[in-house]
Design a protein around this motif. Structure first.
Motif, PDB file in Angstrom:
ATOM      1  N   ALA A 182     -13.290 -20.450  -5.072  1.00 37.88           N
ATOM      2  CA  ALA A 182     -12.292 -19.711  -4.823  1.00 37.88           C
ATOM      3  C   ALA A 182     -12.118 -19.347  -3.262  1.00 37.88           C
ATOM      4  O   ALA A 182     -11.062 -19.221  -2.895  1.00 37.88           O
ATOM      5  CB  ALA A 182     -12.477 -18.497  -5.744  1.00 37.88           C
ATOM      6  N   VAL A 183     -13.249 -19.289  -2.605  1.00 37.90           N
ATOM      7  CA  VAL A 183     -13.322 -18.795  -0.944  1.00 37.90           C
ATOM      8  C   VAL A 183     -12.798 -20.021  -0.407  1.00 37.90           C
ATOM      9  O   VAL A 183     -11.835 -20.029   0.414  1.00 37.90           O
ATOM     10  CB  VAL A 183     -14.549 -18.514  -0.721  1.00 37.90           C
ATOM     11  CG1 VAL A 183     -14.624 -18.523   0.860  1.00 37.90           C
ATOM     12  CG2 VAL A 183     -15.012 -17.079  -1.284  1.00 37.90           C
ATOM     13  N   CYS A 306     -23.801 -23.565  -1.283  1.00 32.74           N
ATOM     14  CA  CYS A 306     -23.699 -23.002  -2.809  1.00 32.74           C
ATOM     15  C   CYS A 306     -23.966 -21.457  -2.281  1.00 32.74           C
ATOM     16  O   CYS A 306     -25.139 -21.279  -1.756  1.00 32.74           O
ATOM     17  CB  CYS A 306     -24.883 -23.707  -3.591  1.00 32.74           C
ATOM     18  SG  CYS A 306     -24.527 -25.450  -4.157  1.00 32.74           S
ATOM     19  N   GLY A 307     -23.195 -20.805  -3.013  1.00 34.95           N
ATOM     20  CA  GLY A 307     -23.514 -19.208  -2.575  1.00 34.95           C
ATOM     21  C   GLY A 307     -22.798 -18.555  -1.405  1.00 34.95           C
ATOM     22  O   GLY A 307     -23.166 -17.603  -1.247  1.00 34.95           O
ATOM     23  N   SER A 308     -22.256 -19.482  -0.816  1.00 36.36           N
ATOM     24  CA  SER A 308     -21.504 -18.939   0.438  1.00 36.36           C
ATOM     25  C   SER A 308     -20.489 -18.067   0.175  1.00 36.36           C
ATOM     26  O   SER A 308     -20.016 -17.214   1.129  1.00 36.36           O
ATOM     27  CB  SER A 308     -21.091 -20.097   1.490  1.00 36.36           C
ATOM     28  OG  SER A 308     -20.138 -20.737   0.599  1.00 36.36           O
ATOM     29  N   TYR A 309     -20.112 -17.729  -0.883  1.00 38.62           N
ATOM     30  CA  TYR A 309     -19.039 -16.898  -1.311  1.00 38.62           C
ATOM     31  C   TYR A 309     -19.365 -15.088  -0.945  1.00 38.62           C
ATOM     32  O   TYR A 309     -18.684 -14.364  -0.517  1.00 38.62           O
ATOM     33  CB  TYR A 309     -18.679 -16.820  -2.748  1.00 38.62           C
ATOM     34  CG  TYR A 309     -19.895 -16.319  -3.808  1.00 38.62           C
ATOM     35  CD1 TYR A 309     -20.070 -15.070  -4.129  1.00 38.62           C
ATOM     36  CD2 TYR A 309     -20.659 -17.179  -4.231  1.00 38.62           C
ATOM     37  CE1 TYR A 309     -20.926 -14.644  -4.900  1.00 38.62           C
ATOM     38  CE2 TYR A 309     -21.741 -16.743  -5.117  1.00 38.62           C
ATOM     39  CZ  TYR A 309     -21.959 -15.495  -5.471  1.00 38.62           C
ATOM     40  OH  TYR A 309     -22.746 -15.231  -6.172  1.00 38.62           O
ATOM     41  N   LYS A 310     -20.890 -15.226  -0.977  1.00 39.10           N
ATOM     42  CA  LYS A 310     -21.497 -13.964  -0.827  1.00 39.10           C
ATOM     43  C   LYS A 310     -21.209 -13.393   0.678  1.00 39.10           C
ATOM     44  O   LYS A 310     -21.184 -12.234   1.037  1.00 39.10           O
ATOM     45  CB  LYS A 310     -23.114 -13.750  -0.890  1.00 39.10           C
ATOM     46  CG  LYS A 310     -23.452 -14.285  -2.476  1.00 39.10           C
ATOM     47  CD  LYS A 310     -24.882 -14.483  -2.380  1.00 39.10           C
ATOM     48  CE  LYS A 310     -25.351 -14.959  -3.835  1.00 39.10           C
ATOM     49  NZ  LYS A 310     -26.876 -15.358  -3.646  1.00 39.10           N
ATOM     50  N   ILE A 318     -16.615  -9.910  -6.679  1.00 42.21           N
ATOM     51  CA  ILE A 318     -17.686 -10.664  -7.075  1.00 42.21           C
ATOM     52  C   ILE A 318     -17.689 -10.250  -8.737  1.00 42.21           C
ATOM     53  O   ILE A 318     -17.880 -11.091  -9.513  1.00 42.21           O
ATOM     54  CB  ILE A 318     -18.972 -10.332  -6.398  1.00 42.21           C
ATOM     55  CG1 ILE A 318     -18.852 -11.207  -5.088  1.00 42.21           C
ATOM     56  CG2 ILE A 318     -20.094 -11.326  -7.199  1.00 42.21           C
ATOM     57  CD1 ILE A 318     -19.791 -10.887  -4.199  1.00 42.21           C
ATOM     58  N   GLU A 319     -17.806  -8.866  -8.857  1.00 42.18           N
ATOM     59  CA  GLU A 319     -18.013  -8.460 -10.269  1.00 42.18           C
ATOM     60  C   GLU A 319     -16.828  -8.811 -11.192  1.00 42.18           C
ATOM     61  O   GLU A 319     -17.027  -9.207 -12.201  1.00 42.18           O
ATOM     62  CB  GLU A 319     -18.108  -6.876 -10.071  1.00 42.18           C
ATOM     63  CG  GLU A 319     -18.360  -6.260 -11.409  1.00 42.18           C
ATOM     64  CD  GLU A 319     -19.480  -7.051 -12.100  1.00 42.18           C
ATOM     65  OE1 GLU A 319     -19.485  -7.076 -13.688  1.00 42.18           O
ATOM     66  OE2 GLU A 319     -20.468  -6.999 -11.700  1.00 42.18           O
ATOM     67  N   LYS A 320     -15.714  -9.022 -10.649  1.00 43.31           N
ATOM     68  CA  LYS A 320     -14.618  -9.702 -11.297  1.00 43.31           C
ATOM     69  C   LYS A 320     -14.733 -10.984 -11.823  1.00 43.31           C
ATOM     70  O   LYS A 320     -14.459 -11.472 -12.949  1.00 43.31           O
ATOM     71  CB  LYS A 320     -13.032  -9.381 -10.843  1.00 43.31           C
ATOM     72  CG  LYS A 320     -12.741  -7.527 -10.464  1.00 43.31           C
ATOM     73  CD  LYS A 320     -11.470  -7.668  -9.896  1.00 43.31           C
ATOM     74  CE  LYS A 320     -10.955  -5.924  -9.873  1.00 43.31           C
ATOM     75  NZ  LYS A 320      -9.669  -6.038  -8.923  1.00 43.31           N
TER      76      LYS A 320
END
Length: 338
Positions: A182-183, A306-310, A318-320
């Motif tokens: 998504a990002v 991986c995990g760079s969305y954070k 994130i919760e959505k």
């Protein structure tokens, strides 16, 4: 959310609804995205598919009948992904394995010719003459390569040619964590479509299934449900990042090819993101594309982590996404991102 102002046109068994949403803001030409629906089973022999809807730009409208009726070859190889899920990486990997690790040919012929989209193959075969300013159809991508084709595809399963389910060519599907893709898709929209909205607006559009090619979770789920078909190989971006050599061996076996330890080492280096970034202009065929595309290769390969969305998503978003993943993937037996 869709506004109350909707334009509907019907073509064969597909219905096109123009999406008019205040979150869709473009600094350049508006791609005119539509929610496209098909009658279940109209085009696909797999009537159990979960996703008879898609979001497509207006330029797809003239191609859809050709796509549904495309004459699928048993020796073609389909690389299927939701956008920003390691598509280009997978295309290069698959083409090289299936073509004897011919790095010289790979560097002489852009990947867009070696592994075209179905839309561009159809443009080649039908000699179509688009009237819009579509940079991707200004020339014939498939002109340098004869069959069998390595076909790149972002369309959901239900929108693939109906004969794909009876001819059963090899299909390699790659899923990616929806938060990471998504990002990356947001940055792609900014880069290619000159999206002028906020990241939060874009991410909520994606959560609502209103970005190009529609819902990613349903896109993944259809191919997850098909993963045990003999002609389907289901991979994830994360396993490719974790152990590319293992994936290379898996893909080679799936394609009926061999790969030596030396070739594994060479491929591992050739497919590293820094090496892909160095070859971006050649891979993406920047010299033959529209002037508006000239800066894209430098930005196309981003972090590849991986995990760079954070680093870019807030906790509420994130919760959505976690709720969406739980509802549409985990609850339906696809626990890869639980």
């Amino acid at each position: 959310m869709l506004s109350s102002s909707i334009t509907i046109t019907t073509m064969d068994d597909s219905t096109w609804e123009l999406i008019e949403d205040s979150r869709l803001k473009f600094a350049g030409t508006d791609p005119q995205f539509h929610r496209v629906s098909i009658k279940p089973g109209s085009f696909s022999a797999k009537n159990q598919l979960n996703n008879p809807e898609c979001v497509l730009a207006a330029r797809f409208q003239q191609y859809l009948p050709y796509i549904f009726n495309y004459d699928v070859r048993s020796d073609d190889i389909w690389i299927v992904t939701y956008p920003r899920s390691g598509t280009t990486w997978t295309q290069e990997m698959v083409w090289l394995i299936n073509n004897g690790y011919d790095y010289q040919k790979a560097q002489n012929i852009p990947l867009t010719h070696r592994s075209p989209t179905l839309r561009n193959l159809i443009h080649d075969k039908q000699e179509m003459n688009p009237t819009n300013d579509d940079s991707e159809t200004k020339f014939l991508y498939g002109k340098n390569c004869s069959p069998p084709h390595h076909i790149k595809n972002h369309l959901p399963a239900a929108f693939l040619p109906s004969s794909i389910w009876t001819v059963k060519p090899k299909i390699i599907y790659v899923a990616r964590n929806p938060k990471d893709s998504a990002v990356s898709f947001y940055h792609y929209y900014k880069m290619v479509y000159k999206y002028d909205g906020t990241m939060e607006d874009f991410l909520t559009l994606l959560l609502d299934g209103l970005t190009e090619f529609g819902s990613q979770t349903r896109h993944i789920l259809d191919f997850w449900d098909l993963r045990n078909e003999e002609n389907v190989l289901f991979l994830t971006y994360e396993e490719m990042k974790r152990d590319l050599k293992k994936v290379l061996q898996t893909v080679a076996t799936f394609l009926g090819k061999t790969i030596t330890n030396t070739q594994l080492d060479e491929m591992n280096d050739y497919l590293h993101i820094s090496a892909m970034r160095d070859r971006a202009s050649n891979i993406l065929n920047a010299t033959e594309r529209a002037a508006s595309f000239k800066d894209v290769p430098q930005q196309f390969f981003r972090q590849g982590k991986c995990g760079s969305y954070k680093d870019e998503m807030n906790e509420e978003i994130i919760e959505k996404f976690n709720e969406l993943i739980g509802r549409e993937l985990t609850a339906n037996g696809c626990d890869i991102y639980a």
